[in-house]
Write a protein that holds these residues in place. Structure first.
Motif, PDB file in Angstrom:
ATOM      1  N   THR A 121      23.906  18.432   9.881  1.00  0.00           N
ATOM      2  CA  THR A 121      25.284  18.127   9.499  1.00  0.00           C
ATOM      3  C   THR A 121      26.252  19.089  10.166  1.00  0.00           C
ATOM      4  N   GLU A 122      27.504  18.657  10.236  1.00  0.00           N
ATOM      5  CA  GLU A 122      28.554  19.530  10.749  1.00  0.00           C
ATOM      6  C   GLU A 122      28.728  20.750   9.871  1.00  0.00           C
ATOM      7  N   GLU A 160      29.696  27.082  14.755  1.00  0.00           N
ATOM      8  CA  GLU A 160      29.389  26.951  16.170  1.00  0.00           C
ATOM      9  C   GLU A 160      30.548  26.255  16.893  1.00  0.00           C
ATOM     10  N   ASN A 161      30.916  26.766  18.034  1.00  0.00           N
ATOM     11  CA  ASN A 161      32.061  26.232  18.772  1.00  0.00           C
ATOM     12  C   ASN A 161      31.653  24.983  19.553  1.00  0.00           C
ATOM     13  N   TYR A 162      32.379  23.895  19.307  1.00  0.00           N
ATOM     14  CA  TYR A 162      32.178  22.644  20.028  1.00  0.00           C
ATOM     15  C   TYR A 162      33.482  22.239  20.727  1.00  0.00           C
ATOM     16  N   GLY A 163      34.131  23.199  21.304  1.00  0.00           N
ATOM     17  CA  GLY A 163      35.375  22.910  21.993  1.00  0.00           C
ATOM     18  C   GLY A 163      36.440  22.447  21.017  1.00  0.00           C
ATOM     19  N   GLU A 164      37.260  21.492  21.436  1.00  0.00           N
ATOM     20  CA  GLU A 164      38.360  21.052  20.596  1.00  0.00           C
ATOM     21  C   GLU A 164      37.889  20.355  19.323  1.00  0.00           C
ATOM     22  N   HIS A 165      36.637  19.919  19.287  1.00  0.00           N
ATOM     23  CA  HIS A 165      36.128  19.228  18.106  1.00  0.00           C
ATOM     24  C   HIS A 165      35.662  20.187  17.015  1.00  0.00           C
ATOM     25  N   ASN A 166      35.475  21.445  17.332  1.00  0.00           N
ATOM     26  CA  ASN A 166      35.204  22.494  16.334  1.00  0.00           C
ATOM     27  C   ASN A 166      35.495  23.835  16.979  1.00  0.00           C
ATOM     28  N   TRP A 177      33.117  10.024  12.607  1.00  0.00           N
ATOM     29  CA  TRP A 177      32.788  10.810  13.797  1.00  0.00           C
ATOM     30  C   TRP A 177      33.065  12.294  13.590  1.00  0.00           C
ATOM     31  N   ALA A 178      32.367  13.086  14.388  1.00  0.00           N
ATOM     32  CA  ALA A 178      32.620  14.533  14.436  1.00  0.00           C
ATOM     33  C   ALA A 178      31.904  15.072  15.669  1.00  0.00           C
ATOM     34  N   PHE A 179      31.094  16.123  15.525  1.00  0.00           N
ATOM     35  CA  PHE A 179      30.513  16.734  16.716  1.00  0.00           C
ATOM     36  C   PHE A 179      28.989  16.826  16.670  1.00  0.00           C
ATOM     37  N   GLY A 191      34.094  13.372  18.180  1.00  0.00           N
ATOM     38  CA  GLY A 191      35.381  12.872  17.726  1.00  0.00           C
ATOM     39  C   GLY A 191      35.890  13.664  16.543  1.00  0.00           C
ATOM     40  N   PHE A 192      36.814  13.065  15.828  1.00  0.00           N
ATOM     41  CA  PHE A 192      37.443  13.722  14.697  1.00  0.00           C
ATOM     42  C   PHE A 192      37.322  12.809  13.473  1.00  0.00           C
ATOM     43  N   GLY A 193      37.916  13.244  12.384  1.00  0.00           N
ATOM     44  CA  GLY A 193      37.937  12.444  11.172  1.00  0.00           C
ATOM     45  C   GLY A 193      39.251  12.618  10.459  1.00  0.00           C
TER      46      GLY A 193
END
Length: 840
Positions: free
Chosen positions: A376-377, A383-389, A766-768, A775-777
């Motif tokens: 899960t997110e 953890e860094n996932y760019g602009e998504h996290n 969606w997420a990472f 994506g985002f939510g």
């Protein structure tokens, strides 16, 4: 649900508000199609979007999100003004005739007793006038200006079709058509069923959304009858079961309440839970509260819970606030006042509002335990996932511990569906890798914790070291053992009260049901409403007899339904005051001259005389409540309040923002946006192709719905120069997301108080993490505020802004590297047809 999925086949009119059953509950929706095919039933859908449910409806009416109460009070007003009332039902089976205390009033959006500083009410005037005999004073003519009926009539009178149109954006002619169709179901031979889901609960007035429809159903005489009822459509297969056994932080199993820290003794606790009847000869079944509570205490602490220590009352936690809901828990984390958090089957990073705040809150924990069968997110929030996290991993010191659990297909046990059916299922696979059953994990943690307390002591070790843990394998209690404990058993021999030498239930035997529970410690029961599910007759949840006498939709021998295998709650109300069925062609329960009989288990004492005992046995009056006394924090009647973020002021009470008693923390109040900066009304929703955040791990589902999008009306797209398939940025006061735009006819611009209101739809899958594209939510955008009674977050109504942006560099398969951005989406659209654009 007051009724069941299968009972929907008996309806004449189904109305879906606050849900999208055809898409979110496609299997259950078959019963709507059964009613349409076999009874000629009609379907109404009232929703901000033209959903898949609306696509098969007989009538669709648009509505601005967050204005359902104004709409429904308008329908109530229509029914009252046009004599669309089931009068015999209302006069006999509701509290319409009862007089309310002098001093109670409603003005300018507020009821009497409001304290602005506390954001709460003194609810002392929200009560009945009590006569010298101790009973409620009643006016059977319904003419007294202080009776509930007249108070409600005045309360609803302002909600004319014209005002409803101004508030809701529902065209007057559509509102009147819906009202007309609903009003027809005031006939004794026509019924309406209400189907709702998170579209009603996820508002700051969510509880009152549901209550308003329940009041309408009482006025129509549609509670307790076949084809009627208030039917909540649960979002998971066992959310009903989770609620039943204590989901809310202020509840214990069976909807009993946890004491407050002011209730320091058992006597103090019980003093407000006596539930004395308020009308002569009424059942007031909650008078048995102490039996349920003491039996629960015995389930918790067994032989250590005795009369001498008030059945271990001191060991039960006491609340110093109204509850520790998810919003309060995150606030405590955010303030650095919570050290650890167990996240069991819950992806909190995507499921709680204001994701930026959630990330900050989790970052301040010392440890976070994630129990889930899938990655899960939440487990990777650090953890860094760019602009998504976009987080600074080095600054986050939270220790994250992942404990892989099993999926439903790898488990044996019961699932409780929306209709309260406990259905036993058996494991179809063995757990993969290191995955363990939740029972094993929780047992192992407990055994280690208890050993530490036994070895080292502690401030209050008794609740832990004395916890009753009599399982064959203490390291992993079986589902059967837990089910039997929830059902209950005799702690000691139980004798016949008329013959003490005669043992009627031997020690250790399973209880037949909750009718034999006692408050002297001789019965143990983990959840009183489940008592009867696994008794000496065996595992009733495993029954699979699908016979349905006279095709009533009851299916009495399929699985087991709480309480007492009853399929329709308050089913005594399906017959008139003399016990004769309102509709002879749709009988459910009736009086045969000596007892109640019929197709279901009677929701009343079998020998209770029909013209004496009222059908709503859980209420002290024996009637359904149009006026709910002080049980809801925000009013005994529902009142229209705008969402905390709204494109317009409250036309009824312009000075009030949001629900005046909904709790909102100071730092979150400062993060509310206004319509000048954020002019568009947004809402969240789900898709058939995905199940919450699970199925983005499945490649097939990811192919069907691969990436995050937002849905916008054509008029807004034209104003903003946005084309379908192009990229947009959507932002609120709390965050920003990037998405593909789906320009759709399914969302129309509404005219509210003479001004256009554009609605934007934001799906949530969606997420990472997973097989889908990153994506985002919607929770990146939503405000940190919840319902005034349950604190369920307000995900369904918030304000945003939108603009077109340049998307990422994508090589188009259609034209090559020089193609215009968006052609790849066009290629997909050409392959799948219009579905990818307008019928997600």
């Amino acid at each position: 649900m007051t009724n069941s999925w299968t009972d929907i086949q008996n309806t004449d009119l189904a109305i879906i508000m606050g849900g999208n059953a055809a898409e979110a509950h496609p299997c259950g929706f078959k019963w709507v199609t059964e009613a349409k095919a076999n009874r000629g039933a009609k379907l109404i859908v009232v929703d901000p979007r033209f959903t898949r449910s609306a696509a098969v409806a007989d009538f669709y009416a648009p509505i601005r999100q967050g204005t359902d109460i104004a709409f429904l009070l308008g329908v109530i007003n229509y029914c009252m003004q046009n004599d669309k009332v089931q009068w015999d039902y209302v006069k006999a089976f509701t509290n319409a005739p009862y007089l309310i205390k002098e001093g109670f009033a409603y003005a300018d959006g507020l009821f009497t007793g409001y304290d602005e500083a506390r954001r709460d009410y003194d609810r002392s005037t929200w009560n009945y006038e009590i006569g010298a005999d101790g009973y409620v004073i009643s006016d059977e003519t319904l003419q007294n200006p202080r009776c509930v009926w007249q108070l409600l009539k005045r309360h609803a009178a302002i909600f004319t079709p014209e005002l409803v149109e101004r508030i809701c954006g529902t065209p007057k002619e559509k509102f009147l058509k819906v009202s007309e169709m609903i009003g027809e179901c005031s006939s004794k031979t026509k019924t309406m069923t209400s189907m709702y889901a998170l579209g009603w609960t996820q508002h700051s007035s969510g509880s009152q959304n549901i209550r308003t429809m329940a009041m309408l159903q009482l006025i129509l005489g549609n509670i307790g009858v076949r084809g009627g009822g208030m039917n909540a459509l649960r979002g998971h297969s066992n959310i009903q079961g989770l609620t039943d056994i204590g989901l809310m932080s202020n509840l214990i199993p069976g909807y009993l309440t946890i004491p407050s820290d002011k209730e320091t003794t058992l006597d103090a606790y019980m003093s407000t839970r006596g539930f004395k009847p308020l009308r002569p000869d009424q059942t007031s079944y909650w008078q048995n509260y102490k039996k349920f509570f003491i039996s629960f205490q015995k389930a918790m602490w067994g032989d250590a819970a005795t009369a001498e220590n008030n059945f271990a009352y001191d060991w039960l936690p006491k609340l110093d606030v109204s509850g520790y809901d998810i919003l309060r828990a995150l606030q405590l984390m955010h303030e650095g006042k919570m050290n650890g958090y167990f996240c069991q089957g819950f992806n909190i990073l995507l499921s709680a509002p204001n994701r930026r705040k959630v990330t900050t809150a989790l970052s301040k924990l010392k440890f976070l335990v994630v129990m889930d069968p899938l990655q899960t997110e939440t487990a990777r929030f650090w953890e860094n996932y760019g602009e998504h996290n976009d987080v600074d991993t080095s600054s986050i010191q939270t220790e994250v511990i992942e404990l892989p659990t099993t999926c439903f297909a790898e488990e044996t046990g019961s699932l409780v569906n929306s209709g309260r059916w406990l259905q036993w299922h058996w494991a179809g696979a063995t757990p993969p890798g290191e995955a363990k059953h939740d029972n094993w994990i929780m047992a192992q943690i407990f055994l280690r914790l208890r050993a530490l307390y036994q070895k080292e002591g502690g401030a209050v070790p008794e609740p832990i070291v004395n916890l009753d843990w009599r399982y064959k394998d203490p390291g992993e209690p079986t589902p059967e053992e837990l089910a039997k404990e929830l059902n209950g058993y005799a702690s000691e021999d139980i004798t016949d009260p008329n013959d003490p030498t005669k043992v009627v239930i031997a020690k250790g035997k399973q209880l037949v049901n909750f009718s034999v529970l006692r408050d002297d410690g001789k019965t143990t029961c983990g959840c009183w409403i489940y008592s009867g599910c696994f008794n000496e007759a065996g595992n009733n949840m495993a029954r699979r007899d699908n016979t349905d006498p006279d095709s009533t939709g009851v299916f009495p021998n399929w699985a087991w339904s709480w309480p007492l295998n009853r399929r329709v709650l308050y089913n005594r109300a399906s017959a008139d005051v003399d016990g004769n069925s309102w509709d002879p062609s749709r009988k459910l329960m009736w009086w045969d001259g000596a007892k109640w009989t019929g197709y279901d288990v009677p929701d009343i004492a079998p020998n209770a005389k029909p013209n004496v005992v009222g059908p709503f046995i859980m209420n002290a009056e024996g009637t359904g409540r149009l006026f709910t006394l002080g049980l809801l924090r925000d009013g005994p009647f529902p009142a229209h309040y705008e969402p905390f973020e709204s494109p317009m002021v409250n036309l009824v009470a312009p000075k009030i923002r949001g629900n005046p008693v909904a709790r909102i923390f100071q730092n979150d109040l400062q993060q509310l946006g206004d319509a000048k900066e954020f002019p568009y009304a947004a809402t969240s929703y789900r898709l058939t192709e995905h199940f919450h955040f699970w199925t983005k791990h499945v490649r097939f589902n990811a192919v069907m719905q691969p990436e995050f999008f937002v849905e916008i009306p054509e008029q807004l797209a034209s104003e903003k120069g946005i084309k379908s398939g192009h990229w947009v940025r959507v932002w609120s006061k709390r965050g920003s997301v990037k998405a593909k735009a789906v320009v759709s006819k399914r969302i129309n611009t509404l005219m509210c108080d003479g001004k256009p209101v554009h609605v934007i739809g934001v799906p949530l899958h969606w997420a990472f993490i997973g097989e889908t594209k990153e994506g985002f939510g919607p929770n990146s955008l939503t405000p940190f505020v919840g319902d005034a009674n349950t604190d369920t977050p307000e995900f369904k109504a918030f304000l945003v802004n939108i603009e077109p942006i340049a998307g990422p560099n994508v090589v188009s398969l259609a034209e090559g590297p020089d193609a215009e951005e968006g052609d790849f989406s066009s290629l997909i659209a050409d392959t799948l047809g219009d579905r990818s654009r307008t019928d997600f």
